[in-house]
Scaffold this motif. Structure first.
Motif, mmCIF file in Angstrom:
data_model
loop_
_atom_site.group_PDB
_atom_site.id
_atom_site.type_symbol
_atom_site.label_atom_id
_atom_site.label_comp_id
_atom_site.label_asym_id
_atom_site.label_seq_id
_atom_site.Cartn_x
_atom_site.Cartn_y
_atom_site.Cartn_z
ATOM 1 N N THR A 305 20.024 -9.073 -34.226
ATOM 2 C CA THR A 305 18.862 -9.436 -33.403
ATOM 3 C C THR A 305 18.724 -10.947 -33.289
ATOM 4 O O THR A 305 18.511 -11.489 -32.199
ATOM 5 C CB THR A 305 17.583 -8.839 -34.008
ATOM 6 N N ILE A 308 21.562 -12.354 -31.066
ATOM 7 C CA ILE A 308 21.346 -12.118 -29.633
ATOM 8 C C ILE A 308 20.271 -13.051 -29.091
ATOM 9 O O ILE A 308 20.427 -13.651 -28.018
ATOM 10 C CB ILE A 308 20.960 -10.643 -29.386
ATOM 11 N N LEU A 341 24.435 -1.780 -26.748
ATOM 12 C CA LEU A 341 23.106 -2.301 -27.050
ATOM 13 C C LEU A 341 23.112 -3.817 -27.074
ATOM 14 O O LEU A 341 22.223 -4.462 -26.500
ATOM 15 C CB LEU A 341 22.622 -1.755 -28.397
ATOM 16 N N ARG A 342 24.102 -4.412 -27.716
ATOM 17 C CA ARG A 342 24.202 -5.871 -27.773
ATOM 18 C C ARG A 342 24.393 -6.460 -26.384
ATOM 19 O O ARG A 342 23.705 -7.415 -25.985
ATOM 20 C CB ARG A 342 25.364 -6.280 -28.674
ATOM 21 N N SER A 344 23.870 -5.102 -23.350
ATOM 22 C CA SER A 344 22.755 -4.881 -22.429
ATOM 23 C C SER A 344 21.551 -5.744 -22.806
ATOM 24 O O SER A 344 20.828 -6.236 -21.923
ATOM 25 C CB SER A 344 22.367 -3.403 -22.411
ATOM 26 N N SER A 345 21.349 -5.958 -24.113
ATOM 27 C CA SER A 345 20.236 -6.811 -24.551
ATOM 28 C C SER A 345 20.443 -8.244 -24.101
ATOM 29 O O SER A 345 19.517 -8.889 -23.580
ATOM 30 C CB SER A 345 20.107 -6.758 -26.080
ATOM 31 N N TYR A 346 21.652 -8.758 -24.283
ATOM 32 C CA TYR A 346 21.970 -10.128 -23.865
ATOM 33 C C TYR A 346 21.822 -10.282 -22.364
ATOM 34 O O TYR A 346 21.199 -11.229 -21.864
ATOM 35 C CB TYR A 346 23.380 -10.480 -24.321
ATOM 36 N N LEU A 349 17.896 -9.706 -21.311
ATOM 37 C CA LEU A 349 17.002 -10.776 -21.740
ATOM 38 C C LEU A 349 17.300 -12.084 -21.005
ATOM 39 O O LEU A 349 16.376 -12.833 -20.658
ATOM 40 C CB LEU A 349 17.113 -10.987 -23.250
#
Length: 452
Positions: A305, A308, A341-342, A344-346, A349
């Motif tokens: 977390t 990222i 998840l990593r 798509s989060s990057y 955001l």
């Protein structure tokens, strides 16, 4: 061989730069020179508009390097239409009121008038740039920060038990020698315009871009003088030198020195980073983003977390200087498959953060980055200046394309470089970024070829 390479790079680094100004002195320049070399005290009174208040902060900081504050000489900043004190004294000049809209230095008995408008007040910088007397406190902070940067990179690079720390110290010493041989900086008009706007923001004006908002906030906390800007510029060069080692292959960090050498062998790149402009902090933030993206393990949990969020933060900060760095997020997702998840989060955001900035500050600040015009001369300069890196890139691709791993860090930097290479002939602002990417990619591909 190492000494010869160091001497060669040092010779390549030295290149003087020039500029010109348009300030008018009335009745003459000698009166103003006598003022700044006198024993009088001074007090700056700006006009009511933010641009006058902001520029008055610059004048106050510069005069404060050679004169004491007091009521000996009053320095009025602005024009007769927004500075009431200037309006009272203007008849003594014998000039029409609209003349106060021109960038002038007017010396009267016990009063100095610094005139201009929001569009041209920055041109009076020439008069105050002749004051060059960095305070001892500022020099002390610079030395401390420079030592801390060298110590930080030296110790962290030393942990991999290679020669990378020694090569970093060699690169840092080249920057240091370049610094000691450099002349007093000449700030270009484009940067002075930006500085004037940022100072206006620091005095309460509404920023027209997120970059002006950030820089304006910083200038409200530090003395906005040429000396401070120049010293920060050299600290950024030192940081950039260290970051080259962190975008090199993890097991061969010392190759970062080769990337450093390749990009600094380009005269136009040296000229670009030697000039105080907004491109250098953009380059540093781009390299920092690349270093985080290619070195972070993103292990599930709190570390992922934090990693990222740090990657998103550096990407957004870099996009303030160069919006095309935002393309790193989809390129990262393509070249680092498997962790949805990593990725798509990057990606999400970064996109949300960028759209939020555009929502707050509008899209006008992006205009210079979407004005696509093919420039044949720029393409020629790009090929010529990055020739060494392109040769290494071509050799590595032809000789060892099967050995190159087209996933992970090398793939990420390869695709990023290709995107910037395609767009660069249409946008001159991408020139130093593309040269940097080419040099890093050349070293990575060469390492992929020779390691097997």
């Amino acid at each position: 061989m190492r000494k010869a390479l160091a001497v060669l790079l040092l010779l390549l680094l030295i290149s003087p730069l020039v500029s010109a100004g348009g300030v008018i002195y009335y009745p003459d320049k000698e009166n103003f020179v006598r003022f700044i070399h006198s024993n009088t005290t001074f007090r700056v009174i700006p006009g009511r508009d933010p641009w006058a208040k902001g520029w008055a902060r610059y004048i106050d900081a510069k005069l404060g390097e050679v004169l004491e504050h007091g009521n000996g000489t009053i320095v009025l900043v602005g024009n007769v239409y927004e500075n009431a004190e200037m309006r009272k004294l203007w008849n003594l000049t014998g000039l029409p009121e609209n003349a106060s809209l021109s960038p002038m230095i007017i010396v009267l008995n016990g009063t100095v008038l610094v005139t201009g408008s929001e569009e041209n007040i920055y041109q009076t910088h020439d008069a105050f740039s002749e004051i060059w007397n960095p305070p001892v406190k500022v020099l002390g902070i610079f030395v401390f920060l420079a030592f801390a940067i060298v110590l930080l990179f030296g110790l962290t690079l030393r942990t991999d038990k290679s020669y990378s720390a020694r090569f970093f110290l060699l690169g840092a010493s080249l920057i240091f020698v370049w610094f000691t041989l450099s002349e007093k900086p000449v700030l270009q008009d484009s940067f002075l315009k930006f500085l004037s706007k940022a100072l206006s923001v620091s005095a309460g004006a509404s920023p027209s871009s997120p970059l002006l908002a950030v820089v304006g906030r910083i200038l409200s906390l530090v003395p906005p003088t040429d000396e401070v800007i120049w010293l920060v510029h050299w600290l950024l060069l030192l940081i950039m030198t260290g970051l080259f080692f962190y975008v090199a292959p993890r097991r061969e960090r010392e190759l970062g020195f080769i990337a450093f050498g390749i990009v600094f062998s380009a005269p136009l790149f040296r000229s670009n980073v030697a000039t105080v402009e907004t491109s250098l902090p953009g380059l540093v933030l781009m390299l920092l983003t690349m270093a985080i993206a290619t070195n972070s393990s993103f292990v599930p949990g709190l570390r992922r977390t934090a990693g990222i969020l740090l990657l998103v933060a550096t990407t957004l900060l870099a996009s303030l200087f160069n919006p095309y760095v935002l393309l790193f997020s989809p390129i990262f997702a393509l070249t680092y498959p498997g962790r949805r998840l990593r990725n798509s989060s990057y990606l999400l955001l970064s996109l949300v953060g960028f759209l939020f900035m555009c929502r707050v500050y509008g899209f006008g600040w992006l205009s210079e980055w979407v004005d696509f015009r093919f420039q044949g001369g720029l393409l020629g300069d790009l090929i010529f200046q990055s020739f060494l890196g392109l040769v290494v890139f071509a050799y590595a691709t032809i000789k060892g394309s099967r050995r190159i791993r087209w996933k992970g860090p090398t793939a990420f930097i390869t695709l990023s470089t290709l995107v910037f290479l395609v767009v660069s002939p249409f946008l001159g602002g991408l020139f130093p970024y593309t040269l940097t990417l080419v040099s890093v990619l050349a070293v990575r591909l060469l390492h992929s070829v020779i390691q097997t």
